[in-house]
Write a protein that holds these residues in place. Structure first.
Motif, PDB file in Angstrom:
ATOM      1  N   TRP A   6       0.832  -1.203   0.000  1.00  0.00           N
ATOM      2  CA  TRP A   6       0.000   0.000   0.000  1.00  0.00           C
ATOM      3  C   TRP A   6       0.866   1.252   0.000  1.00  0.00           C
ATOM      4  CZ3 TRP A   6      -0.420   3.751   3.893  1.00  0.00           C
ATOM      5  CH2 TRP A   6      -1.406   4.709   3.689  1.00  0.00           C
ATOM      6  N   LEU A   7       1.909   1.269   0.815  1.00  0.00           N
ATOM      7  CA  LEU A   7       2.752   2.449   0.970  1.00  0.00           C
ATOM      8  C   LEU A   7       3.497   2.798  -0.318  1.00  0.00           C
ATOM      9  CD1 LEU A   7       3.683   4.545   3.037  1.00  0.00           C
ATOM     10  CD2 LEU A   7       5.585   3.034   3.597  1.00  0.00           C
TER      11      LEU A   7
ATOM     12  N   ARG B 266       1.370   5.007  -2.498  1.00  0.00           N
ATOM     13  CA  ARG B 266       1.247   6.362  -1.934  1.00  0.00           C
ATOM     14  C   ARG B 266       2.521   7.172  -2.134  1.00  0.00           C
ATOM     15  NH1 ARG B 266      -2.931   8.652   1.376  1.00  0.00           N
ATOM     16  NH2 ARG B 266      -1.114   9.862   1.894  1.00  0.00           N
ATOM     17  N   GLN B 267       3.657   6.544  -1.900  1.00  0.00           N
ATOM     18  CA  GLN B 267       4.935   7.255  -2.033  1.00  0.00           C
ATOM     19  C   GLN B 267       5.174   7.696  -3.473  1.00  0.00           C
ATOM     20  OE1 GLN B 267       7.558   4.269  -0.445  1.00  0.00           O
ATOM     21  NE2 GLN B 267       7.717   5.315   1.524  1.00  0.00           N
TER      22      GLN B 267
ATOM     23  N   ILE C 197       5.249  11.935   1.856  1.00  0.00           N
ATOM     24  CA  ILE C 197       3.882  12.036   2.351  1.00  0.00           C
ATOM     25  C   ILE C 197       3.921  12.591   3.766  1.00  0.00           C
ATOM     26  CG2 ILE C 197       1.770  10.749   2.879  1.00  0.00           C
ATOM     27  CD1 ILE C 197       2.811   8.609   0.887  1.00  0.00           C
TER      28      ILE C 197
ATOM     29  N   ARG D  86       2.954   8.288  -5.827  1.00  0.00           N
ATOM     30  CA  ARG D  86       2.024   9.364  -6.202  1.00  0.00           C
ATOM     31  C   ARG D  86       2.463  10.714  -5.646  1.00  0.00           C
ATOM     32  NH1 ARG D  86      -1.721   5.294  -5.360  1.00  0.00           N
ATOM     33  NH2 ARG D  86      -2.259   6.042  -3.290  1.00  0.00           N
ATOM     34  N   ALA D  87       3.283  10.722  -4.606  1.00  0.00           N
ATOM     35  CA  ALA D  87       3.746  11.978  -4.012  1.00  0.00           C
ATOM     36  C   ALA D  87       4.963  12.549  -4.738  1.00  0.00           C
ATOM     37  CB  ALA D  87       4.084  11.756  -2.540  1.00  0.00           C
TER      38      ALA D  87
END
Length: 161
Positions: free
Chosen positions: A66-67, A70-71, A90, A73-74
């Motif tokens: 999951w992380l 997110r990373q 993030i 996309r940042a």
């Protein structure tokens, strides 16, 4: 403007989603090695506590998968008239501003996993050793375009000094 990371009139360019796959593979291999070691220890030392360890292993794997998304996309970059902006993070956010006139050279690199996934990393080098202007996860065509464009802009700004 809410924070120093929210810049008006800046259009951020995201990196390729293939970088998510690369990071998930690297994380998955690390967690897999941990799982194999844990399974070997569970066979040698049978105990009900290993079930708790297995649950923690599954949770760690899910968290890493999951992380990674997110990373990635940042991560983004923006080319402005006089400088290049690179953002990441993030929880611990970072915004690097690299003036074109301070760039000495631009590297494009790709390891075996990156080449297999069709991505590359662009790294800018300046006179300052502490500058961290690295843009991972670019498709090779974009990495080449960015390298050439930044090199031209750096040369023209440096010539004007």
């Amino acid at each position: 403007m809410d924070s120093p990371f929210d810049l008006p009139d800046v259009r951020w360019t995201p990196v390729s989603g293939r970088l998510v796959t690369a990071r998930r593979i690297v994380s998955g291999v690390g967690v897999l090695v941990l799982g194999v070691l844990g399974a070997g220890a569970a066979v040698l030392l049978p105990s009900a506590w290993w079930l708790l360890g297995a649950a923690a292993w599954v949770a760690l794997l899910a968290w890493q998968l999951w992380l990674a998304g997110r990373q990635v996309r940042a991560i983004g970059y923006a080319e402005r008239e006089d400088d290049l902006l690179v953002r990441r993070g993030i929880l611990f956010r970072s915004l690097s501003v690299v003036p074109y006139g301070r760039m000495q050279y631009v590297d494009v690199s790709a390891g075996p996993l990156e080449r297999w996934l069709g991505i590359a990393t662009v790294q800018l080098h300046t006179a300052s050793a502490s500058t961290d202007a690295t843009i991972p996860g670019l498709v090779p065509e974009e990495a080449s375009r960015l390298r050439d464009r930044l090199s031209r802009r750096g040369e023209s700004r440096l010539a004007g000094l």
